[in-house]
Enzyme design. Sequence first.
Site, mmCIF file in Angstrom:
data_model
loop_
_atom_site.group_PDB
_atom_site.id
_atom_site.type_symbol
_atom_site.label_atom_id
_atom_site.label_comp_id
_atom_site.label_asym_id
_atom_site.label_seq_id
_atom_site.Cartn_x
_atom_site.Cartn_y
_atom_site.Cartn_z
ATOM 1 N N HIS A 100 0.844 -1.199 0.000
ATOM 2 C CA HIS A 100 0.000 0.000 0.000
ATOM 3 C C HIS A 100 0.872 1.240 0.000
ATOM 4 C CE1 HIS A 100 0.663 -1.276 4.192
ATOM 5 N NE2 HIS A 100 0.721 0.007 4.480
ATOM 6 N N HIS A 102 0.870 5.281 1.119
ATOM 7 C CA HIS A 102 0.219 6.303 1.938
ATOM 8 C C HIS A 102 0.320 7.643 1.205
ATOM 9 C CE1 HIS A 102 0.577 4.015 5.904
ATOM 10 N NE2 HIS A 102 1.511 3.403 5.188
HETATM 11 P P1 5GP Z 1 1.874 0.412 7.367
HETATM 12 O O1 5GP Z 1 2.454 0.784 8.697
HETATM 13 O O2 5GP Z 1 1.680 -1.085 7.193
HETATM 14 O O3 5GP Z 1 2.606 1.034 6.226
HETATM 15 O O4 5GP Z 1 0.442 1.093 7.336
HETATM 16 C C1 5GP Z 1 -0.737 0.446 7.648
HETATM 17 C C2 5GP Z 1 -1.777 1.519 7.832
HETATM 18 O O5 5GP Z 1 -3.044 0.897 7.743
HETATM 19 C C3 5GP Z 1 -1.725 2.229 9.194
HETATM 20 O O6 5GP Z 1 -1.540 3.633 9.001
HETATM 21 C C4 5GP Z 1 -3.068 1.894 9.840
HETATM 22 O O7 5GP Z 1 -3.617 2.988 10.554
HETATM 23 C C5 5GP Z 1 -3.920 1.503 8.642
HETATM 24 N N1 5GP Z 1 -4.953 0.515 8.920
HETATM 25 C C6 5GP Z 1 -4.823 -0.644 9.628
HETATM 26 N N2 5GP Z 1 -5.995 -1.316 9.631
HETATM 27 C C7 5GP Z 1 -6.872 -0.573 8.895
HETATM 28 C C8 5GP Z 1 -8.255 -0.744 8.554
HETATM 29 O O8 5GP Z 1 -8.920 -1.724 8.906
HETATM 30 N N3 5GP Z 1 -8.818 0.220 7.783
HETATM 31 C C9 5GP Z 1 -8.120 1.340 7.382
HETATM 32 N N4 5GP Z 1 -8.766 2.227 6.645
HETATM 33 N N5 5GP Z 1 -6.818 1.525 7.687
HETATM 34 C C10 5GP Z 1 -6.210 0.594 8.450
#
Ligand code: 5GP
Length: 134
Positions: A100, A102
């Site tokens: 993903h 951001h």
């Molecule tokens: P990572 O740290 O893996 O790059 O980012 C994962 C992101 O996914 C985090 O910013 C977290 O807040 C978001 N996230 C985790 N679970 C969910 C969810 O169920 N729905 C949404 N919309 N975001 C999520």
Amino acid sequence: MKNDCIFCAIAAGEIPSFKIYEDETVLAYLDINPFSTGHTLVIPKVHTGCLLDTPDETIAAIMSRVKKIAAHIKTALPCDGFNILQNNGEAAGQTVKHVHFHIVPRNGSGGLGFENHAGDMQALEELAGRLRMK
Ligand code: 5GP
Ligand code: ZN
């Protein structure tokens, strides 16, 4: 949930999301614990774990959407600037193992700071309604 992946479940509509963009390849929705107002996640609908597992064509497709969605957010939110962040592996802070990107809106001269804030679900729903791309 067929593969225990929360973002696959969101892509399949099994878990609700504050969606702002969707096409045949990607889905974009607000992060529920945002770094900033309008923090958006852009994912491919087909599961891959991290950047290195993701086919070049998929990355190219996602990046073209990231650009389009970021341009929309910059005007519609609005914001002064934005970061594109993409974490790979636990050491880099990747918590969801579905690739993903951001989009993190920024204002003023805040610079770099990546700290999740507890999301207000009603505010997120209203914001998603305002940012949804037709
Ligand atoms: P990572 O740290 O893996 O790059 O980012 C994962 C992101 O996914 C985090 O910013 C977290 O807040 C978001 N996230 C985790 N679970 C969910 C969810 O169920 N729905 C949404 N919309 N975001 C999520
Ligand atoms: Zn997945």
